[in-house]
Design an enzyme around this catalytic site. Sequence first.
Site, PDB file in Angstrom:
ATOM      1  CE1 TYR A 140      -3.064  -3.007   0.314  1.00 35.91           C
ATOM      2  CE2 TYR A 140      -3.626  -2.341   2.533  1.00 35.91           C
ATOM      3  CZ  TYR A 140      -3.795  -3.196   1.468  1.00 35.91           C
ATOM      4  OH  TYR A 140      -4.696  -4.224   1.571  1.00 35.91           O
ATOM      5  CG  LEU A 143     -18.486  -1.082   3.746  1.00 35.26           C
ATOM      6  CD1 LEU A 143     -18.033   0.364   3.979  1.00 35.26           C
ATOM      7  CD2 LEU A 143     -19.833  -1.320   4.414  1.00 35.26           C
ATOM      8  CB  ILE A 177     -10.445  -4.415   7.697  1.00 33.88           C
ATOM      9  CG1 ILE A 177     -10.342  -5.429   6.531  1.00 33.88           C
ATOM     10  CG2 ILE A 177      -9.882  -5.029   8.967  1.00 33.88           C
ATOM     11  CD1 ILE A 177      -8.899  -5.675   6.083  1.00 33.88           C
ATOM     12  CE  LYS A 197     -10.117   4.634   1.314  1.00 33.27           C
ATOM     13  NZ  LYS A 197     -10.885   5.443   0.338  1.00 33.27           N
TER      14      LYS A 197
END
Length: 256
Positions: A47, A184, A223, A225
């Site tokens: 990342y 999501l 998790i 974001k």
Amino acid sequence: MEHQNIKGEKVPSLGLGTYRLTGEDCVGAVSLALSMGYRHLDTAQMYGNEAEVGRGIGDSGVDRGEIFLTTKVWPSDFARDKVISKTRESLKKLHTKYVDLLLMHWPGDGVPLGETLGAMRELQEEGGVRHVGVSNFSPSLAQEASEHVDVFCNQVEYHVYRGQDALLDQARALDYLLIAYRPLSRGGVEGDATLHEIGEAHDKTAAQVALRWLVQQEKVAAIPKATGEEHLRANLDVFDFELSNEEMVRVSSLSR
Ligand SMILES: NC(=O)c1ccc[n+]([C@@H]2O[C@H](COP(=O)([O-])OP(=O)(O)OC[C@H]3O[C@@H](n4cnc5c(N)ncnc54)[C@H](OP(=O)(O)O)[C@@H]3O)[C@@H](O)[C@H]2O)c1
């Protein structure tokens, strides 16, 4: 915050994902999240934001010992010496003596699994890594990994549109944490009519129902974001309601 119990350790069921969070946005989001009560952070060497995650932790003033911190090694660095040097670099960037969890980011090809996991075990023995795990591993590959290390986690794509029944069974059998990434569906759950309808009954949004459905399952953490205060807060605000068995089944049936 609720926790999942893995091999006798309590891990916060909800963490902050940081893929595509860079620069000052990343520092700010991490620090704000921790000030709100997040205690679980997910980054990766790939990342390119470990230094910013480390600064966010520092800025927050939250004690390092209270945070469950994960990073990941990229497949091009799966040879023993690379695993060790790259992870030592991670610790420097993150300004920490240890990470709580070190993952193989994807299955590799070329380097034997035992070599990579052996290097991760060496890091564990010297204290730079508390737990070792994998990511994007199939059940058979995770089983193979468990012959080399005590697998603490398999981090995989898991959300209302993507079932993971075989891995869930395995997570319960091997007592590992199934960390749901992209929980999501990259924001795709927002307009879902079923999630919206269930959410209305609890005064929650579709996204909150999607997260609640994950964290309510045994051995599962999520998790999401998020960048701004509104999303960060909404995603943490999923521990004051419960989905009924019937609602859980209804949400499960959305997976194609
Ligand atoms: N191991 C792996 O191979 C792997 C692969 C992919 C991802 N991951 C990890 O999983 C984390 C999460 O996955 P992801 O970033 O791909 O997708 P995600 O968390 O499913 O979705 C993130 C998107 O949803 C939006 N969002 C956040 N909260 C929301 C809310 N309450 N309502 C509506 N929209 C909301 C975010 O917008 P804003 O940013 O504007 O808030 C962002 O656009 C990553 O950051 C990374 O740490 C791991």
